[in-house]
Design a protein around this motif. Structure first.
Motif, PDB file in Angstrom:
ATOM      1  N   ALA A  99       0.828  -1.209   0.000  1.00 32.43           N
ATOM      2  CA  ALA A  99       0.000   0.000   0.000  1.00 32.43           C
ATOM      3  C   ALA A  99       0.865   1.262   0.000  1.00 32.43           C
ATOM      4  N   ALA A 100       2.140   1.155   0.365  1.00 33.11           N
ATOM      5  CA  ALA A 100       3.041   2.307   0.302  1.00 33.11           C
ATOM      6  C   ALA A 100       3.172   2.813  -1.140  1.00 33.11           C
ATOM      7  N   SER A 101       2.900   1.966  -2.105  1.00 32.44           N
ATOM      8  CA  SER A 101       2.981   2.387  -3.508  1.00 32.44           C
ATOM      9  C   SER A 101       1.938   3.445  -3.835  1.00 32.44           C
ATOM     10  N   TYR A 102       0.875   3.550  -3.042  1.00 29.33           N
ATOM     11  CA  TYR A 102      -0.138   4.597  -3.241  1.00 29.33           C
ATOM     12  C   TYR A 102       0.457   5.990  -3.059  1.00 29.33           C
ATOM     13  N   ALA A 103       1.564   6.090  -2.353  1.00 35.45           N
ATOM     14  CA  ALA A 103       2.171   7.384  -2.043  1.00 35.45           C
ATOM     15  C   ALA A 103       3.237   7.794  -3.052  1.00 35.45           C
ATOM     16  N   LEU A 104       3.344   7.064  -4.160  1.00 33.07           N
ATOM     17  CA  LEU A 104       4.370   7.357  -5.162  1.00 33.07           C
ATOM     18  C   LEU A 104       3.766   7.951  -6.424  1.00 33.07           C
ATOM     19  N   THR A 105       4.476   8.886  -7.016  1.00 29.73           N
ATOM     20  CA  THR A 105       4.048   9.418  -8.303  1.00 29.73           C
ATOM     21  C   THR A 105       4.324   8.381  -9.384  1.00 29.73           C
ATOM     22  N   THR A 106       3.519   8.395 -10.411  1.00 31.77           N
ATOM     23  CA  THR A 106       3.688   7.474 -11.515  1.00 31.77           C
ATOM     24  C   THR A 106       3.029   8.058 -12.759  1.00 31.77           C
ATOM     25  N   ASP A 107       3.431   7.596 -13.904  1.00 31.68           N
ATOM     26  CA  ASP A 107       2.804   8.014 -15.160  1.00 31.68           C
ATOM     27  C   ASP A 107       1.632   7.112 -15.529  1.00 31.68           C
ATOM     28  N   TYR A 108       1.444   6.036 -14.771  1.00 30.85           N
ATOM     29  CA  TYR A 108       0.385   5.079 -15.058  1.00 30.85           C
ATOM     30  C   TYR A 108      -0.985   5.731 -14.899  1.00 30.85           C
ATOM     31  N   GLU A 109      -1.828   5.542 -15.876  1.00 29.45           N
ATOM     32  CA  GLU A 109      -3.205   6.021 -15.794  1.00 29.45           C
ATOM     33  C   GLU A 109      -4.123   4.814 -15.768  1.00 29.45           C
ATOM     34  N   PRO A 110      -4.932   4.690 -14.724  1.00 27.16           N
ATOM     35  CA  PRO A 110      -5.790   3.517 -14.605  1.00 27.16           C
ATOM     36  C   PRO A 110      -6.831   3.474 -15.718  1.00 27.16           C
ATOM     37  N   ALA A 111      -6.739   2.458 -16.533  1.00 26.89           N
ATOM     38  CA  ALA A 111      -7.699   2.238 -17.613  1.00 26.89           C
ATOM     39  C   ALA A 111      -7.686   0.756 -17.958  1.00 26.89           C
ATOM     40  N   LEU A 112      -8.784   0.298 -18.481  1.00 22.76           N
ATOM     41  CA  LEU A 112      -8.936  -1.109 -18.822  1.00 22.76           C
ATOM     42  C   LEU A 112      -9.556  -1.203 -20.201  1.00 22.76           C
ATOM     43  N   ALA A 172      11.813   6.483  -2.900  1.00 22.70           N
ATOM     44  CA  ALA A 172      11.834   7.647  -2.007  1.00 22.70           C
ATOM     45  C   ALA A 172      11.858   8.955  -2.798  1.00 22.70           C
ATOM     46  N   ASP A 173      12.430   8.929  -3.994  1.00 21.27           N
ATOM     47  CA  ASP A 173      12.481  10.128  -4.836  1.00 21.27           C
ATOM     48  C   ASP A 173      11.138  10.415  -5.513  1.00 21.27           C
ATOM     49  N   ARG A 174      10.247   9.444  -5.499  1.00 20.15           N
ATOM     50  CA  ARG A 174       8.965   9.596  -6.191  1.00 20.15           C
ATOM     51  C   ARG A 174       7.779   9.780  -5.230  1.00 20.15           C
ATOM     52  N   LEU A 175       8.059  10.092  -3.976  1.00 23.45           N
ATOM     53  CA  LEU A 175       6.981  10.314  -3.014  1.00 23.45           C
ATOM     54  C   LEU A 175       6.118  11.502  -3.416  1.00 23.45           C
ATOM     55  N   LEU A 176       4.822  11.372  -3.217  1.00 22.72           N
ATOM     56  CA  LEU A 176       3.924  12.505  -3.435  1.00 22.72           C
ATOM     57  C   LEU A 176       4.295  13.609  -2.450  1.00 22.72           C
ATOM     58  N   PRO A 177       4.217  14.862  -2.859  1.00 32.81           N
ATOM     59  CA  PRO A 177       4.533  15.965  -1.940  1.00 32.81           C
ATOM     60  C   PRO A 177       3.644  15.916  -0.696  1.00 32.81           C
ATOM     61  N   GLY A 178       4.277  16.030   0.456  1.00 34.27           N
ATOM     62  CA  GLY A 178       3.546  16.042   1.719  1.00 34.27           C
ATOM     63  C   GLY A 178       3.567  14.721   2.461  1.00 34.27           C
TER      64      GLY A 178
END
Length: 133
Positions: free
Chosen positions: A50-63, A105-111
Protein backbone atom coordinates in the motif's frame (compact mmCIF):
# COMPACT_ATOMS: atom_id res chain seq x y z
CA UNK A 1 -14.10 25.54 31.25
CA UNK A 2 -11.41 22.84 30.83
CA UNK A 3 -9.35 22.84 27.68
CA UNK A 4 -10.19 20.00 25.31
CA UNK A 5 -7.73 18.35 23.01
CA UNK A 6 -8.56 16.51 19.85
CA UNK A 7 -7.67 12.85 19.99
CA UNK A 8 -5.90 11.66 16.87
CA UNK A 9 -6.55 8.35 15.21
CA UNK A 10 -4.05 6.32 13.23
CA UNK A 11 -5.41 4.30 10.34
CA UNK A 12 -3.06 1.72 8.84
CA UNK A 13 -3.47 0.20 5.39
CA UNK A 14 -1.06 -2.59 4.53
CA UNK A 15 -2.59 -4.36 1.58
CA UNK A 16 -2.70 -2.68 -1.79
CA UNK A 17 -5.96 -3.17 -3.60
CA UNK A 18 -5.63 -2.44 -7.27
CA UNK A 19 -9.27 -1.50 -7.60
CA UNK A 20 -12.20 -2.74 -9.55
CA UNK A 21 -14.83 -1.41 -11.86
CA UNK A 22 -17.40 -1.87 -9.08
CA UNK A 23 -15.60 0.48 -6.67
CA UNK A 24 -17.14 3.67 -8.08
CA UNK A 25 -18.04 5.51 -4.84
CA UNK A 26 -16.44 3.82 -1.84
CA UNK A 27 -13.20 2.15 -0.92
CA UNK A 28 -10.97 2.16 2.12
CA UNK A 29 -9.04 5.26 0.99
CA UNK A 30 -12.23 7.23 0.41
CA UNK A 31 -13.17 6.58 4.03
CA UNK A 32 -10.06 8.33 5.38
CA UNK A 33 -11.10 11.90 4.55
CA UNK A 34 -14.48 11.40 6.21
CA UNK A 35 -12.89 9.87 9.32
CA UNK A 36 -10.59 12.87 9.51
CA UNK A 37 -13.48 15.30 9.17
CA UNK A 38 -15.53 13.58 11.85
CA UNK A 39 -12.72 12.83 14.30
CA UNK A 40 -10.84 16.09 13.96
CA UNK A 41 -7.56 14.33 13.44
CA UNK A 42 -6.65 11.22 11.50
CA UNK A 43 -3.22 10.11 10.35
CA UNK A 44 -2.89 7.55 7.58
CA UNK A 45 -0.04 5.03 7.49
CA UNK A 46 0.57 3.22 4.21
CA UNK A 47 2.57 0.05 4.76
CA UNK A 48 3.63 -2.92 2.67
CA UNK A 49 2.49 -2.73 -0.95
CA UNK A 50 0.00 0.00 0.00
CA UNK A 51 3.04 2.31 0.30
CA UNK A 52 2.98 2.39 -3.51
CA UNK A 53 -0.14 4.60 -3.24
CA UNK A 54 2.17 7.38 -2.04
CA UNK A 55 4.37 7.36 -5.16
CA UNK A 56 4.05 9.42 -8.30
CA UNK A 57 3.69 7.47 -11.52
CA UNK A 58 2.80 8.01 -15.16
CA UNK A 59 0.38 5.08 -15.06
CA UNK A 60 -3.21 6.02 -15.79
CA UNK A 61 -5.79 3.52 -14.61
CA UNK A 62 -7.70 2.24 -17.61
CA UNK A 63 -8.94 -1.11 -18.82
CA UNK A 64 -9.46 -2.17 -22.41
CA UNK A 65 -12.47 -4.44 -22.85
CA UNK A 66 -12.94 -5.45 -26.46
CA UNK A 67 -13.01 -2.22 -28.43
CA UNK A 68 -13.88 -0.04 -25.45
CA UNK A 69 -11.60 1.70 -22.92
CA UNK A 70 -12.92 2.03 -19.39
CA UNK A 71 -11.09 4.96 -17.80
CA UNK A 72 -13.17 5.47 -14.66
CA UNK A 73 -11.18 3.01 -12.53
CA UNK A 74 -10.08 4.08 -9.05
CA UNK A 75 -6.77 5.91 -8.83
CA UNK A 76 -5.34 5.46 -5.31
CA UNK A 77 -2.64 8.08 -5.92
CA UNK A 78 -5.24 10.72 -6.77
CA UNK A 79 -7.16 9.76 -3.64
CA UNK A 80 -4.00 10.10 -1.51
CA UNK A 81 -3.50 13.58 -2.98
CA UNK A 82 -7.08 14.44 -1.93
CA UNK A 83 -6.41 13.00 1.54
CA UNK A 84 -3.31 15.18 1.90
CA UNK A 85 -5.27 18.24 0.71
CA UNK A 86 -7.87 17.56 3.42
CA UNK A 87 -5.16 17.91 6.06
CA UNK A 88 -4.57 14.23 6.83
CA UNK A 89 -0.98 13.33 7.69
CA UNK A 90 0.20 10.48 5.44
CA UNK A 91 3.08 8.34 6.72
CA UNK A 92 5.17 5.63 5.04
CA UNK A 93 7.83 3.53 6.75
CA UNK A 94 11.26 3.66 5.13
CA UNK A 95 11.70 -0.14 4.75
CA UNK A 96 8.47 -0.30 2.72
CA UNK A 97 9.86 2.31 0.33
CA UNK A 98 13.07 0.34 -0.02
CA UNK A 99 11.07 -2.74 -1.03
CA UNK A 100 9.42 -0.74 -3.81
CA UNK A 101 12.77 0.04 -5.44
CA UNK A 102 15.76 2.26 -5.04
CA UNK A 103 14.06 5.32 -6.60
CA UNK A 104 10.84 5.03 -4.60
CA UNK A 105 11.83 7.65 -2.01
CA UNK A 106 12.48 10.13 -4.84
CA UNK A 107 8.96 9.60 -6.19
CA UNK A 108 6.98 10.31 -3.01
CA UNK A 109 3.92 12.50 -3.43
CA UNK A 110 4.53 15.97 -1.94
CA UNK A 111 3.55 16.04 1.72
CA UNK A 112 4.02 12.34 2.47
CA UNK A 113 6.24 11.81 5.52
CA UNK A 114 8.74 8.99 5.87
CA UNK A 115 9.26 7.39 9.29
CA UNK A 116 11.99 4.99 10.32
CA UNK A 117 11.35 1.25 10.34
CA UNK A 118 9.26 0.34 13.38
CA UNK A 119 8.53 4.03 13.93
CA UNK A 120 4.79 3.62 13.54
CA UNK A 121 4.49 1.00 16.26
CA UNK A 122 6.56 3.21 18.56
CA UNK A 123 3.95 5.99 18.13
CA UNK A 124 0.82 3.91 18.77
CA UNK A 125 0.52 4.94 22.41
CA UNK A 126 0.19 8.59 21.37
CA UNK A 127 -3.05 7.87 19.49
CA UNK A 128 -6.54 7.57 20.90
CA UNK A 129 -7.22 4.70 18.48
CA UNK A 130 -5.22 2.66 15.97
CA UNK A 131 -7.19 1.02 13.19
CA UNK A 132 -6.05 -1.54 10.64
CA UNK A 133 -8.11 -1.40 7.45
Amino acid sequence: MPETTTARWLVMIERAYRGAVERQFADVLSLITELHRQSGGTDLALRGLAASYALTTDYEPALRIGGRTLDTLPDPRATVRDILAAGVTVLVEEPDLTTLGRTAADRLLPGVRVVEGGGLAARWSSYEQVWFL
